[in-house]
Motif scaffolding. Structure first.
Motif, PDB file in Angstrom:
ATOM      1  N   LYS A 220       0.825  -1.219   0.000  1.00  0.00           N
ATOM      2  CA  LYS A 220       0.000   0.000   0.000  1.00  0.00           C
ATOM      3  C   LYS A 220       0.861   1.273   0.000  1.00  0.00           C
ATOM      4  CE  LYS A 220      -3.793  -0.072   2.457  1.00  0.00           C
ATOM      5  NZ  LYS A 220      -4.738  -0.228   3.581  1.00  0.00           N
ATOM      6  N   LEU A 221       2.006   1.234   0.689  1.00  0.00           N
ATOM      7  CA  LEU A 221       2.857   2.423   0.729  1.00  0.00           C
ATOM      8  C   LEU A 221       3.779   2.501  -0.495  1.00  0.00           C
ATOM      9  CD1 LEU A 221       3.848   2.478   4.519  1.00  0.00           C
ATOM     10  CD2 LEU A 221       2.054   3.763   3.343  1.00  0.00           C
ATOM     11  N   LYS A 222       4.120   1.321  -1.025  1.00  0.00           N
ATOM     12  CA  LYS A 222       5.015   1.283  -2.179  1.00  0.00           C
ATOM     13  C   LYS A 222       4.290   1.656  -3.470  1.00  0.00           C
ATOM     14  CE  LYS A 222       8.090  -1.809  -4.731  1.00  0.00           C
ATOM     15  NZ  LYS A 222       8.649  -3.194  -4.831  1.00  0.00           N
ATOM     16  N   ALA A 223       3.083   1.136  -3.621  1.00  0.00           N
ATOM     17  CA  ALA A 223       2.336   1.411  -4.863  1.00  0.00           C
ATOM     18  C   ALA A 223       0.866   1.637  -4.535  1.00  0.00           C
ATOM     19  CB  ALA A 223       2.497   0.252  -5.840  1.00  0.00           C
ATOM     20  N   PRO A 224       0.547   2.734  -3.869  1.00  0.00           N
ATOM     21  CA  PRO A 224      -0.837   2.980  -3.445  1.00  0.00           C
ATOM     22  C   PRO A 224      -1.805   3.089  -4.622  1.00  0.00           C
ATOM     23  CG  PRO A 224       0.510   4.944  -3.164  1.00  0.00           C
ATOM     24  CD  PRO A 224       1.443   3.829  -3.495  1.00  0.00           C
ATOM     25  N   GLU A 225      -1.345   3.699  -5.719  1.00  0.00           N
ATOM     26  CA  GLU A 225      -2.233   3.867  -6.870  1.00  0.00           C
ATOM     27  C   GLU A 225      -2.606   2.511  -7.474  1.00  0.00           C
ATOM     28  OE1 GLU A 225      -3.721   6.494  -8.009  1.00  0.00           O
ATOM     29  OE2 GLU A 225      -2.858   7.727  -6.403  1.00  0.00           O
ATOM     30  N   ALA A 226      -1.616   1.627  -7.543  1.00  0.00           N
ATOM     31  CA  ALA A 226      -1.880   0.289  -8.088  1.00  0.00           C
ATOM     32  C   ALA A 226      -2.856  -0.468  -7.206  1.00  0.00           C
ATOM     33  CB  ALA A 226      -0.582  -0.485  -8.229  1.00  0.00           C
ATOM     34  N   ILE A 227      -2.694  -0.329  -5.872  1.00  0.00           N
ATOM     35  CA  ILE A 227      -3.588  -1.018  -4.942  1.00  0.00           C
ATOM     36  C   ILE A 227      -5.008  -0.467  -5.076  1.00  0.00           C
ATOM     37  CG2 ILE A 227      -4.094  -1.472  -2.519  1.00  0.00           C
ATOM     38  CD1 ILE A 227      -1.727  -3.029  -3.580  1.00  0.00           C
ATOM     39  N   ARG A 228      -5.137   0.890  -5.156  1.00  0.00           N
ATOM     40  CA  ARG A 228      -6.469   1.491  -5.270  1.00  0.00           C
ATOM     41  C   ARG A 228      -7.120   1.106  -6.600  1.00  0.00           C
ATOM     42  NH1 ARG A 228      -3.987   5.858  -2.508  1.00  0.00           N
ATOM     43  NH2 ARG A 228      -3.449   6.858  -4.488  1.00  0.00           N
ATOM     44  N   GLU A 229      -6.311   1.127  -7.667  1.00  0.00           N
ATOM     45  CA  GLU A 229      -6.868   0.750  -8.967  1.00  0.00           C
ATOM     46  C   GLU A 229      -7.277  -0.728  -8.975  1.00  0.00           C
ATOM     47  OE1 GLU A 229      -8.258   1.289 -12.758  1.00  0.00           O
ATOM     48  OE2 GLU A 229      -7.591   2.799 -11.276  1.00  0.00           O
ATOM     49  N   GLY A 230      -6.481  -1.558  -8.293  1.00  0.00           N
ATOM     50  CA  GLY A 230      -6.833  -2.981  -8.192  1.00  0.00           C
ATOM     51  C   GLY A 230      -8.129  -3.178  -7.414  1.00  0.00           C
ATOM     52  N   ARG A 231      -8.275  -2.348  -6.345  1.00  0.00           N
ATOM     53  CA  ARG A 231      -9.502  -2.410  -5.558  1.00  0.00           C
ATOM     54  C   ARG A 231     -10.718  -2.040  -6.403  1.00  0.00           C
ATOM     55  NH1 ARG A 231     -11.651  -4.863  -1.359  1.00  0.00           N
ATOM     56  NH2 ARG A 231     -13.046  -5.334  -3.092  1.00  0.00           N
ATOM     57  N   LYS A 232     -10.531  -1.030  -7.232  1.00  0.00           N
ATOM     58  CA  LYS A 232     -11.620  -0.586  -8.101  1.00  0.00           C
ATOM     59  C   LYS A 232     -11.991  -1.669  -9.106  1.00  0.00           C
ATOM     60  CE  LYS A 232     -12.749   3.024 -11.459  1.00  0.00           C
ATOM     61  NZ  LYS A 232     -12.252   4.227 -12.172  1.00  0.00           N
TER      62      LYS A 232
END
Length: 360
Positions: free
Chosen positions: A200-212
């Motif tokens: 989450k701290l390393k790639a927050p955008e990727a995690i959020r996009e994955g969540r979406k």
């Protein structure tokens, strides 16, 4: 009747003969009555046998008739079940095919979205494990289902695992509990924080996009389930090409109904006609013997009546002797003794003979 004054001995012989005839006729009447009772029992038993044979024959024929129809009905029921099962399987196959066709686009989208999540995580330098649903349930839960998964995992890790370790490891006491929980809290807590930091701290955008993307997959899955339920509840079977099965089922049901009506009519005809014919056949079989017994019984009863009339006449004759001799003298032993007195020339009149016998 001989004059007792002129010929007392002949008078006594006639009285003895009349008494013997009465006793003989009474014995014969008793035998006739016993034979009549025996014949009545025989006639009753033969009549009962006739009725029993009639009922048995009627029941057997009726049961056989019904069994033939029941066999045909069972055969139709079996075929109906076979066709119905085939229709059910064909419909299930059609439903599955229809669900597959109508949800194909959504399933394809989910495959692409799941692939997109993995590629997104890979490009961001994250592990492929973080692209799975368990990761999002533990580190970014959304919805009741994921929260339940997270709660279950924490229960297993912080309650189940300590209990298991406590049972397996040697020693006991509060210190053991404290050490186990300390190790688990530090170990699991540290691992949770470490995974959070490297994802989450390393790639927050990727995690959020994955969540979406995962949320979109879940929405598609809900739509798939909704479409599947709708198709399963749809009673319009016209789209499944089941006409041949329906035609066959209609034909078989028609035959089943016709056979039921035929059986009902056949049983009704049996009860009204065949039953009487069978009954007459058995009656004819027993008729000669029953008629013979009935006629013999009738003749025997007539013989009884004639014999009873004779006995009544003889009893009346004995009353005439009793008026002269007295009732006490009218028995075989007494009459024989009185006759003996005349044979021995011990008396010449009835009075003398009676006095002579009384004095002995």
């Amino acid at each position: 009747m001989t004059d007792p004054k002129e010929a007392p001995r002949e008078f006594l012989n006639e009285a003895l003969s009349a008494l013997e005839r009465l006793d003989s006729d009474r014995t014969e009447l008793g035998q006739l009555k016993q034979q009549t009772l025996s014949d009545e029992r025989t006639l009753k038993e033969l009549g009962s046998s006739c009725e029993k044979e009639k009922q048995q024959l009627i029941n057997e024929r009726r049961s056989s008739l019904k069994a033939d129809f029941d066999k045909q009905l069972r055969s139709l029921d079996k075929e109906l079940k076979t066709v119905s099962d085939k229709r059910k399987k064909a419909r299930q196959k059609g439903v599955k095919s229809r669900i597959k066709d109508e949800t194909a686009e959504l399933r394809s989208q989910n495959v692409q979205k799941q692939k997109a999540i993995r590629e997104l995580h890979t490009k961001s330098g994250l592990s492929r494990l973080s692209a799975g649903r368990l990761y999002y349930a533990l580190f970014m839960p959304r919805g009741i289902g994921e929260w339940l998964i997270a709660a279950l995992c924490f229960i297993l890790l912080f309650i189940g695992l300590p209990a298991l370790l406590y049972a397996l490891l040697p020693g006991s006491g509060m210190l053991k509990h404290i050490l186990i929980y300390a190790v688990i809290i530090v170990g699991i807590g540290g691992a949770y924080i470490h995974i959070t930091n490297i994802t989450k701290l390393k790639a927050p955008e990727a995690i959020r996009e994955g969540r979406k993307l995962l949320d979109e997959i879940k929405r598609n899955e809900r739509d798939i389930r909704k479409i599947s339920r709708g198709i399963k509840r749809d009673n319009n079977d016209g789209v499944y090409d089941l006409g041949s099965f329906d035609d066959r089922l209609t034909e078989l049901n028609g035959k089943h109904k016709e056979l039921e009506v035929a059986m009902e009519q056949a049983l009704l005809n049996f009860d009204k006609v065949t039953k009487c014919v069978l009954s007459d056949e058995v009656d004819a079989k027993y008729k000669t013997k029953l008629d013979e017994l009935s006629e013999a019984l009738k003749e025997r009863k007539l013989s009884e009546d004639r014999k009873q009339a004779e006995i009544s006449k003889e009893e009346q004759e004995l009353l005439d002797y009793a008026k002269i001799l007295g009732r006490d003298e009218l028995n075989k032993k007494r009459l024989t003794e009185l006759i003996g007195a005349f044979d021995k020339n011990e008396a010449s009149t009835l009075s003398e003979a009676i006095d002579k016998i009384d004095k002995k």
